[in-house]
Motif scaffolding. Structure first.
Motif, PDB file in Angstrom:
ATOM      1  N   LEU A  71      56.957  48.902   6.161  1.00  0.00           N
ATOM      2  CA  LEU A  71      56.059  47.656   6.671  1.00  0.00           C
ATOM      3  C   LEU A  71      54.660  47.751   5.755  1.00  0.00           C
ATOM      4  N   THR A  72      54.929  48.396   4.735  1.00  0.00           N
ATOM      5  CA  THR A  72      53.473  48.551   3.683  1.00  0.00           C
ATOM      6  C   THR A  72      52.959  47.314   3.442  1.00  0.00           C
ATOM      7  N   PRO A 107      54.210  46.349  15.393  1.00  0.00           N
ATOM      8  CA  PRO A 107      55.417  46.432  15.365  1.00  0.00           C
ATOM      9  C   PRO A 107      56.132  47.186  16.618  1.00  0.00           C
ATOM     10  N   MET A 108      57.019  46.651  17.500  1.00  0.00           N
ATOM     11  CA  MET A 108      57.478  47.070  18.540  1.00  0.00           C
ATOM     12  C   MET A 108      58.936  46.972  19.016  1.00  0.00           C
ATOM     13  N   ILE A 109      59.546  48.270  18.836  1.00  0.00           N
ATOM     14  CA  ILE A 109      61.075  48.192  19.119  1.00  0.00           C
ATOM     15  C   ILE A 109      61.310  49.256  20.364  1.00  0.00           C
ATOM     16  N   SER A 110      61.739  48.312  21.310  1.00  0.00           N
ATOM     17  CA  SER A 110      61.933  48.715  22.758  1.00  0.00           C
ATOM     18  C   SER A 110      63.129  49.020  23.121  1.00  0.00           C
ATOM     19  N   GLY A 111      63.304  49.594  24.329  1.00  0.00           N
ATOM     20  CA  GLY A 111      64.643  49.923  24.716  1.00  0.00           C
ATOM     21  C   GLY A 111      65.172  48.921  26.241  1.00  0.00           C
ATOM     22  N   LYS A 187      62.350  57.632  16.880  1.00  0.00           N
ATOM     23  CA  LYS A 187      62.487  55.937  16.786  1.00  0.00           C
ATOM     24  C   LYS A 187      61.221  55.181  16.542  1.00  0.00           C
ATOM     25  N   LYS A 188      60.071  55.917  17.006  1.00  0.00           N
ATOM     26  CA  LYS A 188      58.801  55.270  16.926  1.00  0.00           C
ATOM     27  C   LYS A 188      58.488  55.494  15.399  1.00  0.00           C
ATOM     28  N   LEU A 189      58.591  56.409  14.873  1.00  0.00           N
ATOM     29  CA  LEU A 189      58.023  56.833  13.457  1.00  0.00           C
ATOM     30  C   LEU A 189      58.998  55.956  12.577  1.00  0.00           C
ATOM     31  N   ILE A 193      55.232  52.332  11.616  1.00  0.00           N
ATOM     32  CA  ILE A 193      53.824  52.418  12.110  1.00  0.00           C
ATOM     33  C   ILE A 193      52.999  53.500  11.413  1.00  0.00           C
ATOM     34  N   ASP A 194      51.690  53.126  11.605  1.00  0.00           N
ATOM     35  CA  ASP A 194      50.712  54.044  11.398  1.00  0.00           C
ATOM     36  C   ASP A 194      50.074  54.939  12.349  1.00  0.00           C
ATOM     37  N   ALA A 195      50.176  54.479  13.476  1.00  0.00           N
ATOM     38  CA  ALA A 195      49.425  54.754  14.800  1.00  0.00           C
ATOM     39  C   ALA A 195      50.415  54.590  15.975  1.00  0.00           C
TER      40      ALA A 195
END
Ligand code: URA
Length: 434
Positions: A71-72, A107-111, A187-189, A193-195
């Motif tokens: 996502l740069t 950016p949100m990837i959920s379960g 999964k989050k990294l 994302i940056d934070a």
């Protein structure tokens, strides 16, 4: 490297090397380790633990087992939020558009929901037409265009976790901090994302039952996230009673829309604002929590957060009209109010009891491949500390089947305890770990 040698080293209490951890994660991804070997090592890790260095290497290897989203090209500090899961926890749904409307890409990837805990994807999919199965390319393009995409885990993202989580689920190795840390953070990294801001819940309706356990998990998540080069903070929040007044997929979307209209329940808004404040500070658009709070309230008052949600829903194929008219969300055939047996104060609303009632109605899944009923659940739930009089409704059950309705009515009568003593609403936000 032979799997049995790696298993024996962990069995005997040694810290694994980076190469050994890489071999294990590669074995889970390409099938070169048998399920019994993977399971044996998982149990050895469960019993012997992992050092912070091993946990960081494990997380990194899991993240690299698949694609890491790039996502740069998206301007700004990209910040996501993750919750360890609770009952009625629909925070991500109002929070993401609020934060994006304040200028921070999310950016949100959920379960999906499993067991007593609901899942953001199931909730979002109760909006007619809403698609959460975007490809990684479509996800990146939408984040670049709208500042946000709300999708599910793709098969390319941390595939080792998918394999290992399924084995942990059936080998009694889920409740292990290094394994949880690797699973959540990989999964989050991989989202690009940056934070990250974490909501680590504790209490009856949470994965972690005590505050001390939740703190240990939060500290580990924050330090491993930092080792991965991300700015990570965690809030410890209580989960004794459900968050908000609704539990069930479409009912929770309706409540999320109420939040975006400035009509959200106090407890749900408290957690949403607290997480949003941290996201805005990490995202660099506010210097202090107070400044962030002002911005978050501003985008609700101006309608910008609701407009952003409408935009995201439309972009992902959902019926945006349902955002303005929640009666267009799926509705259950049967509704029954559960009445208070006497006068008094609500002493307890057992989050686990309500979750099991919602599960019985069909709002959740007992097995990963069960289908959920988007319409069923519980609404208008009373809150701890509320004064009630005999005959007043404590909640409304939404069901599509008579038998479930009558069983659940009994379950909820047990879960909501009325007594004479005045009780205060429980403290929700305990601590910020940074
Ligand atoms: N959620 C995850 O994604 N992984 C775990 O191990 C536990 C909760």
């Amino acid at each position: 490297m032979f799997p049995q040698h790696v298993i024996a080293r962990k069995r005997d209490g040694h810290a694994l090397t980076r190469d050994e951890i890489n071999a294990f994660v590669r074995g889970a991804t390409d099938g070169s380790w048998a399920d019994y070997q993977l399971s044996a090592l998982l149990m050895a890790i469960f019993l012997r633990g992992m050092t912070p260095e091993e946990t960081a290497h494990y997380t990194d290897a899991m993240m690299r087992s698949g694609t890491v989203a790039d996502l740069t090209a998206v301007r700004g500090v990209k910040v996501d939020k993750h919750s360890t899961g609770g009952v009625g926890d629909k925070v991500s749904i109002p929070l993401a558009p609020m934060v994006v409307a304040c200028g921070v890409p999310v950016p949100m990837i959920s379960g999906r929901g499993l067991g007593h805990s609901g899942g953001t994807l199931d909730k979002l999919e109760s909006i007619p037409g809403f698609r959460t199965d975007l490809s990684l390319d479509a996800y990146c393009a939408q984040v670049a265009k709208l500042g946000c995409a709300l999708i599910g885990q793709t098969k390319d993202l941390a595939p080792a976790d998918k394999k290992l989580y399924a084995l942990r689920d059936v080998t009694a190795t889920v409740e292990c901090i290094p394994l949880i840390c690797g699973s959540i953070l990989s999964k989050k990294l991989a989202e690009g994302i940056d934070a990250l801001v974490l909501d680590v819940k504790f209490g009856r309706g949470a994965f972690m039952k005590t505050k001390a356990e939740a703190r240990r998990l939060a500290e580990s998540l924050v330090s491993v996230g930092r080792a991965g080069g991300k700015n990570v903070r965690a809030l410890l929040t209580a989960m004794e009673q459900p968050l908000g007044h609704a539990v069930g997929n479409a009912l929770e979307v309706a409540e999320s829309i109420a939040c975006l209209r400035g009509e959200g329940p106090a407890d749900l808004m408290e957690v949403t604002f607290a997480l949003g404040e941290q996201m805005l500070v990490l995202g660099g658009v506010a210097r202090t929590e107070a400044e962030a709070r002002g911005k978050l309230e501003g985008v609700i008052a101006s309608g910008a957060a609701l407009a952003k949600f409408r935009e995201i829903v439309a972009a992902q194929g959902g019926e945006a009209g349902a955002i303005d008219d929640p009666s267009r969300l799926p509705q259950a055939r049967l509704q029954r109010a559960i009445a208070a047996a006497g006068d008094g104060y609500v002493q307890e609303v057992d989050a686990m009891g309500v979750a099991l009632a919602a599960l019985r109605l069909g709002a959740g899944r007992a097995k990963a491949d069960d289908r959920v009923d988007p319409a069923v659940g519980v609404s208008a739930l009373a809150k701890i500390g509320e004064r009630v009089s005999a005959g007043a409704p404590l909640c409304i059950v939404h069901a599509n089947d008579e038998q479930a309705l009558s069983e659940v009515s009994a379950m909820l009568t047990r879960a909501i305890v009325i007594g004479e003593a005045k009780v205060a609403a429980p403290k929700l936000i305990e601590e910020l770990i940074r």
